[in-house]
Design an enzyme around this catalytic site. Structure first.
Site, PDB file in Angstrom:
ATOM      1  CB  CYS A  68      28.132  23.251   3.604  1.00 37.05           C
ATOM      2  SG  CYS A  68      26.866  24.514   3.624  1.00 37.05           S
ATOM      3  CG  HIS A 103      31.393  24.838   5.618  1.00 39.65           C
ATOM      4  ND1 HIS A 103      31.261  25.617   4.489  1.00 39.65           N
ATOM      5  CD2 HIS A 103      30.168  24.796   6.204  1.00 39.65           C
ATOM      6  CE1 HIS A 103      30.007  26.021   4.401  1.00 39.65           C
ATOM      7  NE2 HIS A 103      29.326  25.536   5.422  1.00 39.65           N
ATOM      8  CG  ASN A 107      27.554  28.779   4.743  1.00 37.46           C
ATOM      9  OD1 ASN A 107      28.178  28.362   3.769  1.00 37.46           O
ATOM     10  ND2 ASN A 107      26.855  27.988   5.549  1.00 37.46           N
TER      11      ASN A 107
HETATM   12  C1  LIG Z   1      21.566  29.969  12.877  1.00 34.11           C
HETATM   13  C2  LIG Z   1      22.405  30.255  14.104  1.00 34.11           C
HETATM   14  C3  LIG Z   1      23.390  31.361  13.841  1.00 34.11           C
HETATM   15  C4  LIG Z   1      21.479  30.731  15.227  1.00 34.11           C
HETATM   16  O1  LIG Z   1      22.244  30.947  16.390  1.00 34.11           O
HETATM   17  P1  LIG Z   1      21.763  30.349  17.798  1.00 34.11           P
HETATM   18  O2  LIG Z   1      22.718  30.804  18.792  1.00 34.11           O
HETATM   19  O3  LIG Z   1      21.556  28.874  17.608  1.00 34.11           O
HETATM   20  O4  LIG Z   1      20.419  31.107  17.979  1.00 34.11           O
HETATM   21  P2  LIG Z   1      18.975  30.472  18.232  1.00 34.11           P
HETATM   22  O5  LIG Z   1      18.465  29.870  16.974  1.00 34.11           O
HETATM   23  O6  LIG Z   1      19.048  29.621  19.443  1.00 34.11           O
HETATM   24  O7  LIG Z   1      18.160  31.793  18.536  1.00 34.11           O
HETATM   25  C5  LIG Z   1      18.375  32.555  19.710  1.00 34.11           C
HETATM   26  C6  LIG Z   1      17.389  33.719  19.699  1.00 34.11           C
HETATM   27  O8  LIG Z   1      17.811  34.681  18.705  1.00 34.11           O
HETATM   28  C7  LIG Z   1      16.719  34.933  17.811  1.00 34.11           C
HETATM   29  N1  LIG Z   1      17.253  35.202  16.481  1.00 34.11           N
HETATM   30  C8  LIG Z   1      17.386  34.347  15.450  1.00 34.11           C
HETATM   31  N2  LIG Z   1      17.916  34.967  14.396  1.00 34.11           N
HETATM   32  C9  LIG Z   1      18.122  36.233  14.767  1.00 34.11           C
HETATM   33  C10 LIG Z   1      18.655  37.356  14.110  1.00 34.11           C
HETATM   34  N3  LIG Z   1      19.088  37.311  12.836  1.00 34.11           N
HETATM   35  N4  LIG Z   1      18.735  38.517  14.788  1.00 34.11           N
HETATM   36  C11 LIG Z   1      18.319  38.609  16.054  1.00 34.11           C
HETATM   37  N5  LIG Z   1      17.798  37.573  16.727  1.00 34.11           N
HETATM   38  C12 LIG Z   1      17.701  36.395  16.099  1.00 34.11           C
HETATM   39  C13 LIG Z   1      15.877  33.694  17.855  1.00 34.11           C
HETATM   40  O9  LIG Z   1      14.547  33.984  17.447  1.00 34.11           O
HETATM   41  C14 LIG Z   1      15.977  33.296  19.308  1.00 34.11           C
HETATM   42  O10 LIG Z   1      15.085  34.082  20.063  1.00 34.11           O
HETATM   43  P3  LIG Z   1      14.230  33.408  21.237  1.00 34.11           P
HETATM   44  O11 LIG Z   1      15.254  32.913  22.208  1.00 34.11           O
HETATM   45  O12 LIG Z   1      13.403  34.563  21.706  1.00 34.11           O
HETATM   46  O13 LIG Z   1      13.465  32.303  20.588  1.00 34.11           O
HETATM   47  C15 LIG Z   1      23.140  28.971  14.559  1.00 34.11           C
HETATM   48  O14 LIG Z   1      22.235  28.078  15.108  1.00 34.11           O
HETATM   49  C16 LIG Z   1      23.883  28.272  13.456  1.00 34.11           C
HETATM   50  O15 LIG Z   1      24.885  28.750  12.985  1.00 34.11           O
HETATM   51  N6  LIG Z   1      23.437  27.077  13.098  1.00 34.11           N
HETATM   52  C17 LIG Z   1      24.159  26.170  12.215  1.00 34.11           C
HETATM   53  C18 LIG Z   1      24.271  26.705  10.839  1.00 34.11           C
HETATM   54  C19 LIG Z   1      24.948  25.672   9.986  1.00 34.11           C
HETATM   55  O16 LIG Z   1      25.988  25.138  10.305  1.00 34.11           O
HETATM   56  N7  LIG Z   1      24.333  25.337   8.908  1.00 34.11           N
HETATM   57  C20 LIG Z   1      24.810  24.216   8.155  1.00 34.11           C
HETATM   58  C21 LIG Z   1      24.721  24.502   6.779  1.00 34.11           C
HETATM   59  S1  LIG Z   1      26.275  24.908   6.363  1.00 34.11           S
END
Ligand SMILES: CC(C)(COP(=O)(O)OP(=O)(O)OC[C@H]1O[C@@H](n2cnc3c(N)ncnc32)[C@H](O)[C@@H]1OP(=O)(O)O)[C@@H](O)C(=O)NCCC(=O)NCCS
Length: 329
Positions: free
Chosen positions: A116, A256, A286
């Site tokens: 990214c 980004h 993204n």
């Molecule tokens: C991926 C992302 C959106 C997840 O959001 P989050 O707030 O961290 O969510 P979590 O991973 O803590 O998950 C919270 C809950 O939602 C659930 N969940 C995950 N994806 C889900 C979806 N698509 N729909 C519904 N629930 C979902 C998880 O299983 C978790 O459930 P649990 O609490 O029962 O275990 C976030 O972490 C993110 O944006 N990460 C960075 C991405 C990034 O910058 N990548 C870099 C490359 S550019």
């Protein structure tokens, strides 16, 4: 003799037609529109359909528009760098294929893989070619067909990504409205948190690697989120400090587009109001190396000559960086 700087003198973008909505994803995995919008800011993303079409197609469309709108003939291009982690094929490089598609012959061309942050790495690389005095027109393109590596059975990742490409033209300038400064960094601590394990030389494609899911994008979202929030803001603030800029001086932050919450946290720490932040994550998700040039493309009409603009990115590797430029037109 005045020193030569590199200026962005044109911007273009391309997104494929097909719109993959949150509601359509609800049919594929256990997720819902409300969760996706509140946790990421994404409502829909674009997907490239069509047999045999890959990142070179996306990049070619973007560069074609760039050459048209800047009145650049293919034979004038001295070099083309394509930032991508979803190359059209192992080799020739996607950059090479884009040049071939557009009749750009004799120019250097190569791909750059920094996930990214790839577009910022490519901007820094291309700027140095310009500053050498030996090259006059360099095309930087960020192109990723993320749908080719995402597992549409994995709700943790399939909601995040889309396909797209964006390109800029770099040319020499002796004015002050140029790319003024940049910082690019990496740290291999990210290697266990965001990766594709298979398909490279360690785990070449086999029935087993396919069964094990080694060819799909893996991300430990929560851990990556923490690094992203800290690193992107740290580097943006560092580049502001060393150029004596405060939030008020910044006309636009072009971050980004990985997650709306990361974008807001970065702007907040920079003390830049959200009205000055380019955001199109709701439409495109993204698109990896394409997010920043797609924002430049969509905001081009709003930028004014001399505007202080900060670009900031974070991605797999980890890689991250920031660029400070004064808009040149
Ligand atoms: C991926 C992302 C959106 C997840 O959001 P989050 O707030 O961290 O969510 P979590 O991973 O803590 O998950 C919270 C809950 O939602 C659930 N969940 C995950 N994806 C889900 C979806 N698509 N729909 C519904 N629930 C979902 C998880 O299983 C978790 O459930 P649990 O609490 O029962 O275990 C976030 O972490 C993110 O944006 N990460 C960075 C991405 C990034 O910058 N990548 C870099 C490359 S550019």
């Amino acid at each position: 003799m005045a020193t030569i700087g590199a200026a962005i003198t044109g911007v273009s973008g391309y997104v494929p037609e097909y719109v993959l909505t949150n509601h359509e994803l609800e049919q594929l995995v256990d997720t819902n529109d409300e969760w996706i919008r509140t946790r990421t800011g994404i409502s829909e993303r674009r997907i490239l359909k069509g047999e045999g079409l890959g990142s070179a197609y996306l990049g070619t469309e973007a560069v074609k528009e760039l050459l048209n709108k800047t009145g650049t003939r293919p034979e004038e291009v001295d070099g083309l760098i394509c930032a991508t982690i979803t190359p059209e094929m192992f080799f020739p490089s996607t950059a090479n294929l884009i040049c071939d598609n557009l009749g750009i012959k004799g120019a250097f061309s190569f791909d750059l893989a920094a996930a990214c942050s790839g577009f910022l790495y490519a901007i820094e690389t291309g700027s140095n070619f310009i500053k050498s005095g030996n090259y006059k027109k360099i095309v930087i393109v960020g192109a990723d067909k993320m749908s080719s590596i995402v597992d549409y059975k994995d709700r943790n990742t399939c909601i995040l990504f889309g396909d797209g490409a964006g390109a800029v033209l770099l040319e020499p300038s002796e004015e002050e409205n140029i790319i003024r400064d940049s910082i690019i960094r990496s740290d291999g601590v990210g290697k266990d948190l965001i990766f594709i394990k298979g398909g490279g030389s360690a785990y070449p494609p086999s029935h087993e690697t396919i069964d094990l899911g080694y060819h799909h994008f893996f991300q430990d979202g929560r851990s990556v989120f923490k690094y992203a929030v800290t690193s992107m803001a740290d580097v943006a603030i560092e580049i502001m400090n060393r150029n004596n800029l405060i939030g008020e001086d910044v006309a636009y932050l072009v971050p980004h587009q990985a997650n709306m919450r990361i974008i807001e946290a970065t702007a907040n720490r920079m003390e830049v109001g959200m009205e000055k932040v380019t955001v199109n994550i709701q439409k495109y998700g993204n698109t990896t190396a394409a997010t920043i040039p797609l924002c430049l493309w969509e905001w081009e009409d709003k930028f004014k000559k001399g505007d202080n603009i900060i670009l900031a990115a974070f991605g797999g590797g980890f890689t991250w960086g920031a660029v400070y430029l004064k808009w040149s037109y």
